[in-house]
Structures are given as C-alpha cells and as structure tokens.
Scaffold this motif. Structure first.
Motif, short mmCIF file in Angstrom:
data_model
loop_
_atom_site.label_atom_id
_atom_site.label_comp_id
_atom_site.label_asym_id
_atom_site.label_seq_id
_atom_site.Cartn_x
_atom_site.Cartn_y
_atom_site.Cartn_z
N SER A 108 0.80 -1.12 -0.03
CA SER A 108 0.11 0.01 -0.02
C SER A 108 0.77 1.22 0.11
O SER A 108 0.38 2.41 -0.34
N ALA A 109 2.12 1.20 0.59
CA ALA A 109 2.89 2.33 0.75
C ALA A 109 3.74 2.49 -0.47
O ALA A 109 4.48 3.42 -0.72
N VAL A 110 4.86 1.39 -0.33
CA VAL A 110 6.14 1.44 -1.08
C VAL A 110 6.01 0.23 -2.29
O VAL A 110 6.14 -1.01 -2.02
N PRO A 111 6.19 0.44 -3.46
CA PRO A 111 5.88 -0.46 -4.55
C PRO A 111 7.24 -1.23 -4.46
O PRO A 111 8.37 -0.81 -4.28
N GLY A 112 7.06 -2.73 -4.84
CA GLY A 112 8.24 -3.54 -4.43
C GLY A 112 8.72 -3.91 -2.99
O GLY A 112 9.70 -4.47 -2.84
N SER A 113 7.94 -3.63 -2.27
CA SER A 113 8.35 -3.71 -0.56
C SER A 113 8.35 -5.16 -0.22
O SER A 113 7.45 -5.95 -0.70
N PRO A 114 9.29 -5.58 0.55
CA PRO A 114 9.21 -7.07 1.08
C PRO A 114 7.95 -7.45 1.70
O PRO A 114 7.12 -6.36 2.07
N GLN A 115 7.40 -8.62 1.53
CA GLN A 115 6.21 -9.27 2.14
C GLN A 115 6.30 -9.23 3.72
O GLN A 115 7.23 -9.70 4.03
N THR A 116 5.65 -8.59 4.30
CA THR A 116 5.37 -8.58 5.61
C THR A 116 3.80 -8.88 6.04
O THR A 116 3.12 -9.09 5.44
N GLN A 117 3.84 -8.74 7.74
CA GLN A 117 2.57 -9.05 8.31
C GLN A 117 1.43 -7.81 7.87
O GLN A 117 0.34 -7.97 7.76
N ARG A 118 2.32 -6.48 7.63
CA ARG A 118 1.54 -5.51 7.28
C ARG A 118 0.93 -5.50 6.06
O ARG A 118 -0.49 -5.31 5.91
N ASN A 119 1.71 -5.87 4.85
CA ASN A 119 1.02 -5.67 3.61
C ASN A 119 0.09 -7.04 3.24
O ASN A 119 -0.74 -7.21 2.72
N TYR A 120 0.49 -8.17 4.04
CA TYR A 120 -0.36 -9.19 4.08
C TYR A 120 -1.83 -8.83 4.61
O TYR A 120 -2.71 -9.17 3.87
N ALA A 121 -1.67 -8.36 5.80
CA ALA A 121 -3.08 -7.89 6.30
C ALA A 121 -3.88 -6.97 5.46
O ALA A 121 -5.06 -7.06 5.52
N TRP A 122 -2.99 -5.91 5.01
CA TRP A 122 -4.01 -4.91 3.86
C TRP A 122 -4.45 -5.66 2.83
O TRP A 122 -5.87 -5.33 2.66
N ARG A 123 -3.84 -6.83 2.28
CA ARG A 123 -4.60 -7.21 1.29
C ARG A 123 -5.83 -8.18 1.67
O ARG A 123 -6.73 -8.34 1.07
N ASP A 124 -5.57 -8.90 2.95
CA ASP A 124 -6.56 -9.63 3.45
C ASP A 124 -7.76 -8.84 3.94
O ASP A 124 -8.76 -9.50 3.90
N TYR A 125 -7.60 -7.66 4.09
CA TYR A 125 -8.72 -6.71 4.54
C TYR A 125 -9.76 -6.83 3.30
O TYR A 125 -11.07 -6.67 3.33
N GLY A 126 -9.33 -6.97 2.04
CA GLY A 126 -10.29 -7.27 0.77
C GLY A 126 -11.05 -8.36 0.95
O GLY A 126 -12.29 -8.21 0.51
N ASN A 127 -10.71 -9.47 1.41
CA ASN A 127 -11.59 -10.77 1.72
C ASN A 127 -12.51 -10.46 2.92
O ASN A 127 -13.70 -10.94 2.83
N ARG A 128 -11.91 -9.89 3.73
CA ARG A 128 -12.69 -9.57 5.13
C ARG A 128 -13.85 -8.66 5.10
O ARG A 128 -14.87 -8.75 5.81
N VAL A 129 -13.45 -7.37 4.40
CA VAL A 129 -14.12 -6.30 4.40
C VAL A 129 -14.52 -6.00 3.12
O VAL A 129 -15.57 -5.42 2.64
N GLY A 130 -13.51 -5.43 2.28
CA GLY A 130 -13.56 -4.86 1.07
C GLY A 130 -14.52 -5.50 0.09
O GLY A 130 -15.34 -4.72 -0.65
N ILE A 131 -14.39 -6.93 -0.11
CA ILE A 131 -15.40 -7.39 -1.16
C ILE A 131 -17.02 -6.89 -0.69
O ILE A 131 -17.76 -6.77 -1.64
N TRP A 132 -17.12 -7.03 0.58
CA TRP A 132 -18.64 -6.94 1.04
C TRP A 132 -19.07 -5.40 0.83
O TRP A 132 -20.14 -5.36 0.65
#
Length: 303
Positions: free
Chosen positions: A49-73
């Motif tokens: 969400s902040a830095v293109p090409g950033s390493p995979q972390t719990q932060r960007n994993y959770a940001w993307r998981d927001y899409g399935n938990r909240v965003g799609i709804w």
C-alpha cells in the motif's frame, strides 16, 4: 533486422473493421470486474500500500486480506444498491479460505473467472506440465464454489508463458483477458482452436492507478467518468467494450467508495444506451456473429 513477434493474432486497425451492435442494439458494452485474491504470508509476490516492491510483511499481508474480510462486502453492497452485475477474477485459494464469498457471488448470479491459485505466484516461467496443473487446480477449485467451471481466465499478474493460451483452450476455457490490445474482442489462435480475447483494462484499474501511481480515489473516479464519456461518444462509430477493474483491498476501502459510487451513478445515467453485461455473455454473443465480423474469426470452424 527481424524482431521477436507473436503469431496469436494478426494486425487489425479498429477503424477498418465491420460494424456490429450488442444484443440490445447498443454500441457500448460495460463490464465490471473485481479481483478476489489471496497472497502468501511473508513470502511470494504481492503489492504494497505504501512502497511498490516492498518486502512481504505481516502489514501488507493484512492490508490485502482486508479485501476478503471487508472490502469485497463493501463493493458487493455498492453493486447491490445500484443493481449492477459483475464478474470476479478469483484465486481459488481465496474462495477456499473465505467460502462466504463464493456463496455471495452465486446468490448475486455473478460470474466467476479463473485467476490462478494465488497471487503469490505467477504462471510464466513454469514447465508446461506444472502450468497445466496450476490451471486445472484453479479451475476445479473455483468450480467447487461456483457450481460450474469458469469460462474465462485472467492470469495472476496477467502473466502468460509460451503455451498458456494452448493450455487454457485445452482445459475448456472460452476466453482470456491477459492481452490488453484492443477495445473490441478478437479471436486468437491456439493449437486446439481459437480462443477469444475480451478487453480488460490495465489503465482503468484501481491497483496500478492507486497503488503504483498513487492516484487518489477521486482521481480514479474522474478517470472512470472520462473513459466512459469518451468511449460512449466513440461508440457512435463502432462497438466498444468499457471495462472497469476493482481490487477488493484497494477500492473496497470506505473512503474510496464514495467517489466510485458517484462515477457508477454517472454511468447509469446513460443506462438506456448501454449493454451492462458479464464477459461470458459477451463471449457468447461474439461467437454468434458471422465470420468476418470480429478480427480473427476466420480461425473459427465453418457453421
């Protein structure tokens, strides 16, 4: 000098093609897509969400998981309120982990599209045998939730290997969206017969616009309106396909929904001039057109 080329489709200028209309007599088809994706935890591929090409972390994993938990709804609620159908590019793993999503899409009568197993991987660079396995596992995994196999395919990261089109056709797919070469559908060759390319925008797409180019939600909404207005005007001359691409973890954020809703309402203000449809329905109509109308249709068998 001979440069590398491709032999899947021939050159074709849109201004030189035969005219035709969509089923209701309109000249502009409207397709709305969401991308329902899963990413591996702390590894593999994935946007940030902040830095293109950033390493995979719990932060960007959770940001993307927001899409399935909240965003799609949030997105489905918006589409429900406006009475809009949609098609959904689904990682099969995302549906396995959140089966409520599949049930909601079935209840809406929406279309499921194959989108790989997970967006933590790409299918280019695989041995053909391994790529076929990826395609089959994605297809069968989606069918378990949708009740029927998907007819269309969008590769994770729109990636394809040398044999991808051949494998997709051999595994029962009717159309693909990985070749953003046109504003009309066109036929492409495979070793098992022709497969249809349906327009899928990588420009009117919230991920490259807002994640990689850092446009705001309102800037993206302006892009939607400008693209739609221009294509509606151009469609007086020829049939076109307007496609809007939404990622659940991007535009599914509440503050981005308001400008998107306004843009969609703008589109609906012209509803009587549009064919608002799903890609499988569009593909069915294109297949019914006489040979010689759609580029590449000479590849189709007679009859």
């Amino acid at each position: 000098m001979k440069l590398p080329g491709q032999d899947r489709y021939a050159p074709s200028a849109i201004v030189s093609r035969p005219d035709y209309a969509w089923p209701n007599g309109s000249k502009l088809a409207v397709l709305i897509f969401t991308n329902i994706e899963h990413h591996a935890f702390r590894t593999g591929l994935g946007s940030d969400s902040a830095v293109p090409g950033s390493p995979q972390t719990q932060r960007n994993y959770a940001w993307r998981d927001y899409g399935n938990r909240v965003g799609i709804w949030n997105i489905l609620s918006t589409l429900d309120a406006l009475g809009l159908p949609a098609a959904h590019n689904c990682n099969s793993t995302a549906l396995d982990l959140m089966p409520e999503i599949g049930r909601a899409l079935v209840a809406r009568g929406d279309e499921f599209i194959g989108h790989g197993r997970t967006n933590a991987e790409r299918q280019d660079g695989l041995w053909e045998e391994d790529e076929r396995r990826l395609i089959r596992e994605s297809r069968d995994g989606i069918a378990a939730h949708a009740g029927t196999a998907p007819r269309g395919w969008l590769g994770p990261w729109l990636a394809q290997g040398p044999a991808t089109l051949d494998l997709l056709k051999e595994e029962g797919f009717d159309y693909v969206m990985d070749w953003p070469a046109d504003d009309q559908p066109f036929w492409m060759s495979t070793r098992a017969g022709p497969i249809l390319s349906i327009p899928y925008s990588i420009e009117l797409n919230d991920s490259p616009a807002m994640v990689f180019r850092q446009h705001s939600g309102r800037q993206f909404a302006d892009m939607v309106v400008d693209q739609f207005d221009e294509m509606l005007e151009q469609s007086r001359e020829r049939p076109l396909v307007f496609s809007l691409v939404l990622h659940t973890f991007v535009v599914g954020q509440p503050f981005r929904l308001r400008p998107l809703r306004a843009a969609l309402n703008h589109i609906l203000g012209h509803r009587d001039q549009l064919w608002i449809t799903k890609p499988a329905e569009l593909a069915t109509h294109v297949r019914s057109l006489p040979r010689g109308i759609v580029p590449g249709s000479e590849l189709l068998p007679p009859g």
